[in-house]
Design a protein around this motif. Structure first.
Motif, mmCIF file in Angstrom:
data_model
loop_
_atom_site.group_PDB
_atom_site.id
_atom_site.type_symbol
_atom_site.label_atom_id
_atom_site.label_comp_id
_atom_site.label_asym_id
_atom_site.label_seq_id
_atom_site.Cartn_x
_atom_site.Cartn_y
_atom_site.Cartn_z
ATOM 1 N N LYS A 1 0.817 -1.213 0.000
ATOM 2 C CA LYS A 1 0.000 0.000 0.000
ATOM 3 C C LYS A 1 0.851 1.264 0.000
ATOM 4 O O LYS A 1 0.600 2.207 -0.754
ATOM 5 N N TYR A 2 1.868 1.299 0.870
ATOM 6 C CA TYR A 2 2.654 2.516 1.033
ATOM 7 C C TYR A 2 4.116 2.361 0.618
ATOM 8 O O TYR A 2 4.867 3.336 0.644
ATOM 9 N N GLY A 3 4.517 1.141 0.273
ATOM 10 C CA GLY A 3 5.915 0.918 -0.070
ATOM 11 C C GLY A 3 6.839 1.052 1.127
ATOM 12 O O GLY A 3 8.008 1.413 0.980
ATOM 13 N N ILE A 4 6.321 0.763 2.312
ATOM 14 C CA ILE A 4 7.092 0.900 3.553
ATOM 15 C C ILE A 4 7.401 -0.484 4.100
ATOM 16 O O ILE A 4 6.491 -1.300 4.291
ATOM 17 N N GLU A 5 8.661 -0.738 4.354
ATOM 18 C CA GLU A 5 9.069 -1.994 4.974
ATOM 19 C C GLU A 5 9.206 -1.778 6.478
ATOM 20 O O GLU A 5 9.957 -0.898 6.920
ATOM 21 N N LEU A 6 8.456 -2.541 7.244
ATOM 22 C CA LEU A 6 8.456 -2.351 8.692
ATOM 23 C C LEU A 6 9.825 -2.662 9.281
ATOM 24 O O LEU A 6 10.476 -3.637 8.906
ATOM 25 N N GLU A 7 10.227 -1.832 10.237
ATOM 26 C CA GLU A 7 11.516 -2.033 10.891
ATOM 27 C C GLU A 7 11.421 -3.088 11.994
ATOM 28 O O GLU A 7 12.374 -3.804 12.270
ATOM 29 N N TYR A 8 10.227 -3.194 12.619
ATOM 30 C CA TYR A 8 10.045 -4.148 13.717
ATOM 31 C C TYR A 8 8.794 -4.998 13.468
ATOM 32 O O TYR A 8 7.779 -4.861 14.162
ATOM 33 N N PRO A 9 8.832 -5.885 12.485
ATOM 34 C CA PRO A 9 7.640 -6.695 12.185
ATOM 35 C C PRO A 9 7.315 -7.733 13.255
ATOM 36 O O PRO A 9 6.222 -8.292 13.246
ATOM 37 N N SER A 10 8.245 -7.989 14.179
ATOM 38 C CA SER A 10 7.975 -8.989 15.217
ATOM 39 C C SER A 10 7.146 -8.434 16.367
ATOM 40 O O SER A 10 6.622 -9.201 17.182
ATOM 41 N N LEU A 11 7.019 -7.106 16.444
ATOM 42 C CA LEU A 11 6.224 -6.515 17.518
ATOM 43 C C LEU A 11 4.738 -6.739 17.269
ATOM 44 O O LEU A 11 4.284 -6.737 16.119
ATOM 45 N N PRO A 12 3.948 -6.923 18.333
ATOM 46 C CA PRO A 12 2.500 -7.088 18.139
ATOM 47 C C PRO A 12 1.870 -5.812 17.598
ATOM 48 O O PRO A 12 2.302 -4.703 17.937
ATOM 49 N N VAL A 13 0.871 -5.970 16.757
ATOM 50 C CA VAL A 13 0.166 -4.803 16.231
ATOM 51 C C VAL A 13 -0.822 -4.306 17.278
ATOM 52 O O VAL A 13 -1.221 -5.035 18.188
ATOM 53 N N VAL A 14 -1.215 -3.057 17.130
ATOM 54 C CA VAL A 14 -2.161 -2.437 18.051
ATOM 55 C C VAL A 14 -3.543 -2.448 17.410
ATOM 56 O O VAL A 14 -3.709 -2.019 16.264
ATOM 57 N N THR A 15 -4.515 -2.966 18.136
ATOM 58 C CA THR A 15 -5.890 -3.026 17.646
ATOM 59 C C THR A 15 -6.641 -1.784 18.095
ATOM 60 O O THR A 15 -6.629 -1.444 19.281
ATOM 61 N N MET A 16 -7.281 -1.113 17.150
ATOM 62 C CA MET A 16 -8.017 0.106 17.458
ATOM 63 C C MET A 16 -9.504 -0.185 17.617
ATOM 64 O O MET A 16 -9.993 -1.259 17.267
ATOM 65 N N ARG A 17 -10.222 0.794 18.133
ATOM 66 C CA ARG A 17 -11.656 0.610 18.371
ATOM 67 C C ARG A 17 -12.443 0.402 17.080
ATOM 68 O O ARG A 17 -13.494 -0.227 17.086
ATOM 69 N N ASN A 18 -11.928 0.945 15.979
ATOM 70 C CA ASN A 18 -12.630 0.772 14.703
ATOM 71 C C ASN A 18 -12.277 -0.544 14.021
ATOM 72 O O ASN A 18 -12.682 -0.788 12.882
ATOM 73 N N GLY A 19 -11.496 -1.404 14.699
ATOM 74 C CA GLY A 19 -11.163 -2.710 14.156
ATOM 75 C C GLY A 19 -9.912 -2.759 13.309
ATOM 76 O O GLY A 19 -9.547 -3.825 12.810
ATOM 77 N N SER A 20 -9.242 -1.641 13.125
ATOM 78 C CA SER A 20 -8.035 -1.622 12.296
ATOM 79 C C SER A 20 -6.821 -2.076 13.100
ATOM 80 O O SER A 20 -6.819 -2.041 14.328
ATOM 81 N N PHE A 21 -5.777 -2.507 12.363
ATOM 82 C CA PHE A 21 -4.523 -2.941 12.968
ATOM 83 C C PHE A 21 -3.417 -1.979 12.535
ATOM 84 O O PHE A 21 -3.273 -1.706 11.340
ATOM 85 N N LEU A 22 -2.638 -1.499 13.495
ATOM 86 C CA LEU A 22 -1.558 -0.569 13.181
ATOM 87 C C LEU A 22 -0.264 -1.042 13.834
ATOM 88 O O LEU A 22 -0.270 -1.464 14.994
ATOM 89 N N PRO A 23 0.859 -0.960 13.114
ATOM 90 C CA PRO A 23 2.153 -1.294 13.728
ATOM 91 C C PRO A 23 2.526 -0.272 14.797
ATOM 92 O O PRO A 23 2.233 0.923 14.669
ATOM 93 N N MET A 24 3.181 -0.743 15.841
ATOM 94 C CA MET A 24 3.565 0.146 16.942
ATOM 95 C C MET A 24 4.490 1.269 16.496
ATOM 96 O O MET A 24 4.421 2.388 17.007
#
Length: 469
Positions: free
Chosen positions: A98-121
């Motif tokens: 989507k953004y062409g961004i490679e995560l620096e810490y993919p092993s960290l758990p994602v954060v779940t938001m109230r709207n149901g989306s998942f975001l990297p820390m």
């Protein structure tokens, strides 16, 4: 994560560290590499950040969210991407495509938001808050960091006064305009010593200022309490220690009961229960076992708990048992926690323990006989709520941008019962170097205190409020 279970253990010999290393955090939150403590780390992290307002900076615009939970790692957490006909994609691959961004810490758990989306820390920042209510653990930490001994506080003020780069009063135009002079020596004023009241332990033993007893010497340890508590007919001794045997516990109870009898308390023999947290039980299993025991013995109204020697197990079991027994949705059981130390439980320690138990069971250890003017004032104090307010800004010279607000209010005419509200508040940028003596959210604080008073007094609000500031 410096204060998480793994963080406390990992940095136990490095007390000067202010922030956990990112590599250590990655190890703490690695499900595969830290399988034993992963669940506890996630529980700690979720407790700190749930319902926290955050901002994401991954897209071209800043978007605000509220955290509702934690998911799997970004490399394994999947969701349906609408643009791909409901095909499943991982969070890590989504940001690459989507953004062409490679995560620096993919092993960290994602954060779940109230709207149901998942975001990297790594893309989240904390939303600036003006006022935040703090927990008991945070309150203890703030007090520890902001408190100074009087001699240290004195030296810090003197150092600021003598530092010409920081506070050069002689060149201050306002001081010159008002023709003021600031003495570099601190003024010392003698304190006013109030005469002590008479302490009434019972009808036969009283201590007055004229008793001529040596200072700091207590001679009431073998006298009855002013109002001994009515001990529950059924109470339990819960042994979580791995070193204290059943025989030692029963001997401890025997000595405690003998001293209780001297203080006027009729203490029956306890119901004994033992749970080994190192070999047989986890803390969760312990709570389930205690729930079953309380359902079978619903007239049990007091727990004396011997905590385990392991500090992590002790902290967790302490909090969980308190929550189970004494908090709003608990069983309504009074608890007293004790820790097994290297020194034996002598008469003095057991007597001190009874001072706490007696007040917890609605007994009165002693009362003060004050002058008639003061007595008449407080006797009219029913339904009057006395409120004390204070702010803490830290030592002079510190650039801390937050102040601690503490407000306490009397619950009734017993001084040891009170309500409290403790907050952290931000100071405006233009007042960062000033002691900003203004409580930002005083309306919300007072509303909370009045509601607590209202509920305690059968829906009757206080007739008057006296505020000390």
């Amino acid at each position: 994560m410096l204060h998480s279970p793994c963080g406390k253990y990992h940095y136990r010999h490095n007390r000067n560290i202010k922030k956990a290393n990112i590599n250590d955090v990655l190890a703490f939150l690695d499900r595969d590499g830290n399988d034993k403590d992963y669940a506890r780390e996630i529980e700690f992290l979720l407790k700190q950040c749930k319902n926290l307002s955050v901002r994401s900076s991954a897209s071209n615009k800043v978007i605000g969210y509220k955290i509702s939970g934690l998911g799997e790692s970004a490399s394994t957490q999947t969701f349906k991407w609408n643009k791909r006909d409901n095909s499943v994609i991982t969070v890590e691959n989504f940001y690459i495509e989507k953004y062409g961004i490679e995560l620096e810490y993919p092993s960290l758990p994602v954060v779940t938001m109230r709207n149901g989306s998942f975001l990297p820390m790594e893309f989240l920042g904390v939303e600036p808050v003006r006022v935040k209510r703090i927990t008991d653990e945070q309150r203890a930490m703030v007090c520890q960091k902001s408190s100074l001994n009087p001699s240290d506080y004195y030296q810090s003020i003197i150092s600021v006064r003598n530092n010409t780069e920081e506070q050069y009063f002689e060149n201050d135009p306002f001081i010159a305009a008002w023709n003021l002079q600031i003495d570099p020596k601190m003024h010392i004023t003698s304190a006013r010593i109030i005469p002590p009241p008479k302490i009434i332990y019972n009808s036969r033993y009283q201590v007055s200022p004229q008793s001529c007893l040596p200072q700091s010497v207590w001679k009431n340890t073998n006298t009855e309490f002013y109002n001994p508590a009515s001990f529950p007919s059924l109470w339990a001794m819960i042994n979580l220690s791995s070193t204290m045997t059943e025989q030692a516990c029963l001997e401890f109870c025997k000595n405690l009961r003998n001293i209780a009898y001297e203080r006027g308390i009729d203490c029956p023999a306890p119901f004994y229960a033992e749970y080994n947290l190192q070999q047989q039980y986890s803390v969760d299993q312990l709570i389930i076992a205690l729930q079953d025991m309380m359902r079978e013995n619903n007239d049990c109204k007091f727990f004396l708990v011997i905590l385990p020697e392991n500090s992590d197990a002790s902290d967790r079991s302490y909090g969980e048992i308190k929550k189970l027994c004494e908090l709003e949705n608990g069983f309504g059981i009074v608890t007293q926690m004790i820790q097994v130390g290297k020194k034996p439980w002598n008469y003095s320690k057991l007597n001190n323990l009874l001072l706490k138990i007696n007040t917890k069971l609605n007994g009165i250890n002693s009362i003060l006989d004050v002058p008639e003017v003061i007595k008449s004032f407080f006797e009219r104090g029913h339904h009057i709520m006395y409120v004390g307010i204070d702010l803490s800004h830290g030592a002079p010279g510190l650039s801390r941008g937050r102040s601690t607000v503490a407000v306490v209010a009397s619950a009734d005419d017993v001084p040891s019962r009170y309500f409290k509200e403790v907050y952290l508040q931000e100071r405006p940028a233009d007042t960062r170097r000033e002691s900003w003596e203004y409580v930002v959210d005083m309306k919300q604080i007072m509303k909370s205190l009045i509601m607590q008073y209202y509920e305690k007094h059968q829906n009757h609000p206080p007739k008057a409020i006296v505020i000390y500031r």
